[in-house]
Design a protein around this motif. Structure first.
Motif, PDB file in Angstrom:
ATOM      1  N   VAL A   4      37.807  -5.229  14.017  1.00 16.67           N
ATOM      2  CA  VAL A   4      39.263  -5.208  13.970  1.00 16.67           C
ATOM      3  C   VAL A   4      39.759  -6.630  13.722  1.00 16.67           C
ATOM      4  N   VAL A  60      37.988  -2.893  21.783  1.00 13.69           N
ATOM      5  CA  VAL A  60      37.173  -2.453  20.655  1.00 13.69           C
ATOM      6  C   VAL A  60      35.835  -1.964  21.176  1.00 13.69           C
ATOM      7  N   VAL A 128      41.328  -2.143  10.668  1.00 12.43           N
ATOM      8  CA  VAL A 128      40.151  -1.561  11.299  1.00 12.43           C
ATOM      9  C   VAL A 128      39.159  -1.162  10.212  1.00 12.43           C
TER      10      VAL A 128
END
Length: 295
Positions: A4, A60, A128
């Motif tokens: 990300v 994440v 992403v």
């Protein structure tokens, strides 16, 4: 591996991998146990004084990136995913959590940035890559972060509508199509329809809204609250930019939750029972999810 990247015009890009967490806001340092490996706290440049010290955190993991909203400020998250219509829009309020879509996700914090003495929107982008599949938004519980030492108290957010005021009722009538999900076309109620809806909700009383000029005056007041002076579409119209200003005001009013679907339910119930909506009727705003339609 999932990755990300967080970007903002005044922020150096931040890259996160699985197992890492980002906490961000006006002053997030010290609010969640201090520094730890894999945890990053970032103060967003240019935040307005009313922005929460901790707006959100992003975790994440191997199977997705989850954004949890912690701030009192509300925001709009827009992304793309594999579904009819393509675009997803989620109104983020405190206690809500959502999995970011694979690809580009845009976050807009309403009036979250201070520029030139005026409040404008604060924008961030989350890119992403490597996500196995787009996630679906869910709601979670959350408790408020402790106050970081030495951080100034958050100022009161600008621009709200007084409940049960003339402006509040006009905003409700103006945004009603969006609140009930009829937002496929850029149509807003006419001045006469707004007057009739307010009159219906208030048992036959509608101030001076039978005059279209009075409705227009109220909508312009709502516009300044919804957008702020810097981005008021009626100012843009004076500069020669042509677009549907009233629809823009209606959409922004719904996005910022200046009026909500719960407010609409309250006044409709009151109208059906022959009473008038008011402080005694309750009906505070509740957490709501918006995926392109306000249900």
């Amino acid at each position: 591996m999932l990755r990300v990247t967080v970007r903002s015009p005044e922020l150096h890009p931040i890259a996160l991998r699985a197992g890492e967490r980002l906490v961000f806001g006006r002053a997030p340092h010290g609010g969640d146990g201090g520094r730890r490996p894999g945890r990053y706290a970032v103060a967003l440049p240019g935040c307005a004084p009313h922005v929460s010290r901790v707006l959100a955190d992003l975790v994440v993991e191997d199977n997705g990136a989850r954004l949890t909203w912690r701030g009192a400020n509300e925001a709009m998250l827009a992304g793309l995913f594999e579904a009819p219509g393509g675009a997803r829009r989620v109104t983020l309020v405190r206690g809500m959590s959502t999995v970011l879509d694979d690809g580009k996700n845009e976050l807009i914090v309403f009036t979250g940035r201070r520029s030139g003495g005026q409040d404008t929107d604060l924008a961030l982008t989350f890119m992403v890559t490597g996500a196995p599949r787009p996630g679906e938004p869910t709601e979670v519980r959350w408790t408020t972060d402790p106050v970081a030492p030495g951080v100034a108290v958050t100022e009161e957010a600008p621009g709200t509508l007084s409940r049960y005021s003339k402006s509040w009722y006009v905003a409700l009538a103006l945004a009603e199509p969006l609140l009930v999900g009829d937002d496929d076309e850029q149509r807003v109620p006419t001045y006469q329809e707004i007057h009739q809806r307010v009159r219906h909700w208030r048992g036959g009383e509608a101030w001076n809204l039978a005059d279209p000029r009075r409705v227009d005056e109220v909508i312009k007041k709502i516009s300044k609250i919804a957008f702020g002076e810097a981005h008021d579409p009626y100012t843009a119209l004076r500069d020669g930019k042509l677009f549907n200003a009233r629809f823009a005001v209606a959409r922004r009013t719904a996005q910022r939750r200046l009026v909500t679907v719960e407010d609409l339910d309250e006044v409709e119930r009151a109208a059906h029972t022959g009473s008038q909506a008011g402080p005694s009727a309750g009906g505070g705003s509740q957490t709501r999810l918006d995926q392109g339609r306000h249900r």
